[in-house]
Enzyme design. Sequence first.
Site, PDB file in Angstrom:
ATOM      1  CG  ASP A  45      -2.009  -1.001   1.149  1.00  0.00           C
ATOM      2  OD1 ASP A  45      -2.032  -1.724   0.124  1.00  0.00           O
ATOM      3  OD2 ASP A  45      -2.825  -1.084   2.078  1.00  0.00           O
ATOM      4  CE1 TYR A  48      -2.825   2.122  -6.675  1.00  0.00           C
ATOM      5  CE2 TYR A  48      -3.349   3.780  -5.013  1.00  0.00           C
ATOM      6  CZ  TYR A  48      -3.624   3.160  -6.225  1.00  0.00           C
ATOM      7  OH  TYR A  48      -4.682   3.577  -6.978  1.00  0.00           O
ATOM      8  CG  ASP A  49      -0.746   5.147  -0.024  1.00  0.00           C
ATOM      9  OD1 ASP A  49      -1.668   4.881  -0.827  1.00  0.00           O
ATOM     10  OD2 ASP A  49      -0.769   4.829   1.175  1.00  0.00           O
ATOM     11  CD  GLU A 126     -26.269 -12.808 -12.875  1.00  0.00           C
ATOM     12  OE1 GLU A 126     -25.365 -13.089 -13.675  1.00  0.00           O
ATOM     13  OE2 GLU A 126     -26.954 -11.781 -12.955  1.00  0.00           O
ATOM     14  CE  LYS A 128     -33.230  -9.500  -6.306  1.00  0.00           C
ATOM     15  NZ  LYS A 128     -32.981  -8.402  -5.384  1.00  0.00           N
ATOM     16  CE  LYS A 303     -29.706 -11.362 -14.559  1.00  0.00           C
ATOM     17  NZ  LYS A 303     -28.543 -10.487 -14.369  1.00  0.00           N
ATOM     18  CE  LYS A 327     -35.910 -11.130  -2.239  1.00  0.00           C
ATOM     19  NZ  LYS A 327     -36.433  -9.809  -2.556  1.00  0.00           N
TER      20      LYS A 327
END
Length: 685
Positions: A45, A48-49, A126, A128, A303, A327
Amino acid sequence: MDSDKLMTTAAPDRDDPAARATWLRAELERHAHAYYVLDAPTIPDAEYDLLFKELQGIEESHPDLATPDSPTQRVGALALAQFAPVTHAVPMLSINNGFSDEDIVAFDRRVREGLKTVDEVEYAAELKFDGLAINLRYEDGVLVRAATRGDGSTGEDVTANIRTMRSIPLRLNTDTPPRLLDIRGEVLMYKADFARLNARQREAGQREFVNPRNAAAGSLRQLDSRITAQRTLRFFAYGIGALEGAQLPASHAALLDWYAQLGVTVCSERAVLKGAAALLAFYRDIGQRRASLPYDIDGVVYKVNQVAEQKTLGFVSRAPRFALAHKFPAEEATTVVQDIGVQVGRTGAITPVARLAPVFVGGVTVTNATLHNEDEVRRKDIRIGDTVIVRRAGDVIPEVVAHVPERRPADARHFVMPCDCPVCGSPIVRLEEEAVARCSGGWIKCPAQRKGGLLHFVSRRAMDVEGLGDQLVEQLVDKHIITTAADLYKLGLTALVELERMAKKSAQNVLDALEKSKSTTLARFIYALGIRHVGESTAKELARHFGQLDAIMQASPERLLEVADIGPVVARAIRSFFDDPLNVELVAQLRAAGVHWQEGEGSGDNGERPLLGQVFVLTGSLPTLSRDQAAALIEAAGGKVTGSVSKKTSYVVAGADAGSKLARAHELGVPVLDEDALQQLLGQR
Ligand code: IVH
């Protein structure tokens, strides 16, 4: 992903700010993508900073070099007065819900009728996600606008906030971007990030969020994007709006694969399945793992996979005919606190418990919910008479999350911690350094502690005595038939059949189960003793390290500290447990009763762990090993067993009837082992 984008190009000189800025942007995006999308950080990190600060510096001194897709845009902009409305080019529709197996079968039937086919239909399944729907608009590959769903036709412009999210690319990872692409998906907060955020809010004396969804919504609907920038939000793409200048992929699965290539996060928990039965199996599999997923979901979505078939099916009112949300039972509900009582645990811990007006949550009717401890009651300010939000996630004990301020009656009353144990009358004490108050009676005086201790002793992961439940232990203790765990093994048929609801057959079953439990493992035995702070994994470590019970009982705190995971507090707890002559006597009696295990050598160190760092997933039934046995062997060799297959999984061990996890392993290229291969891996020790 284009492979050239993954490679690091040589860093241009600092005296060429334009080239340097371009390079820094590419580097920062590459690292952010590795971190947030691939879950595989490439640099620390701090580094990165540093790169980030350098780019900020260049853009400040050369404003002409600033670009809208620069990672520096992610720190947030000045606060807005209000969100501007955005009209969606293609409306963001809702989706119909199903709850029962029959609903799913009926959906599949309607789909087949619509497609005029009797064959099994291909579906993309997939998750929800329980977050907020967002539309991301990319023009020529650059993120230009992000909007909430709103009423489906018009949402709110939250571009400044979305730009702060490092998990969303400001520029798509392709040299040939479509002229226009509306990517749809969900913004959410991981459970761990939610916990961290609430801890921070608490420290700052600010309002805590009720759940990750509210925290995500609150963070995204911030007029000051600098606040959003301090929250960690994630995004999963699951749909598409307008598209110009590119061919729409032929299936939903292909669409998501394309998104992944473009550097947009899609969830790895997805599958292409045929027929209703496969959908139901997917639902059950995800349902079982729901609690262990890092984010909240409220169901799964099916889907129709082929876009051509989706078009044939079309829409009814405001929802597509080709999709259905299946659900899960809601994990949260509101109800009224009728009273607050206390419960005495096996260590004497006094837990305030809210007595609730019955409410259906997490698939069961709940009448009691834990308030954890006195400080929690104060912090959440829960009073008798309050309307509260109750949460029951997975098999976790129901808890009171928060009260609803608007619905507090004028006569709501505070909870008062009693002075004496409601079960044995001993004084309740609270040590300064502890969050919990405890009954000072100990198990000798307090029947509640005895019951708790006994129930723990016989529990599945301890001595595993089947059929010895709450009610039986309750009677045995109340009628003074048993006091300690050792007394369990002195039980006879005559004593048992005299109890309520105890037929001869079930009494014999209990005795058989007790007999069977005598043959155990050292780790289970240690865990069963219920030593404070010694959970299952610490018990395993102790067994592995010392090999023999006597060695553990005699170990000095220094020796105990040599064990992985054991710190001073745990070492002291173990020492003081075995310093108590009553406990030494208990162990002796249990051994005399015939409780035994294989004494081992003890590794004496933390080494000899060939599977250290390896992550396993077990699926299907193996020919000889039970799932628990296989897991125990893997853990003893230093490996870890988890519930879901991801890129981090080292091996999937599959047996007969393996389901979606095996498919997932193939999809991700995770090596699959059968039991033999697992044994070989273990045998290499
Ligand atoms: S598809 C045309 N897929 O559910 C269908 N929605 O849709 C459009 N949601 O508020 C939606 N996960 O935020 C779809 N995998 C998923 C989803 C999903 C969550 C949410 C979405 C919307 C609600 C109803």
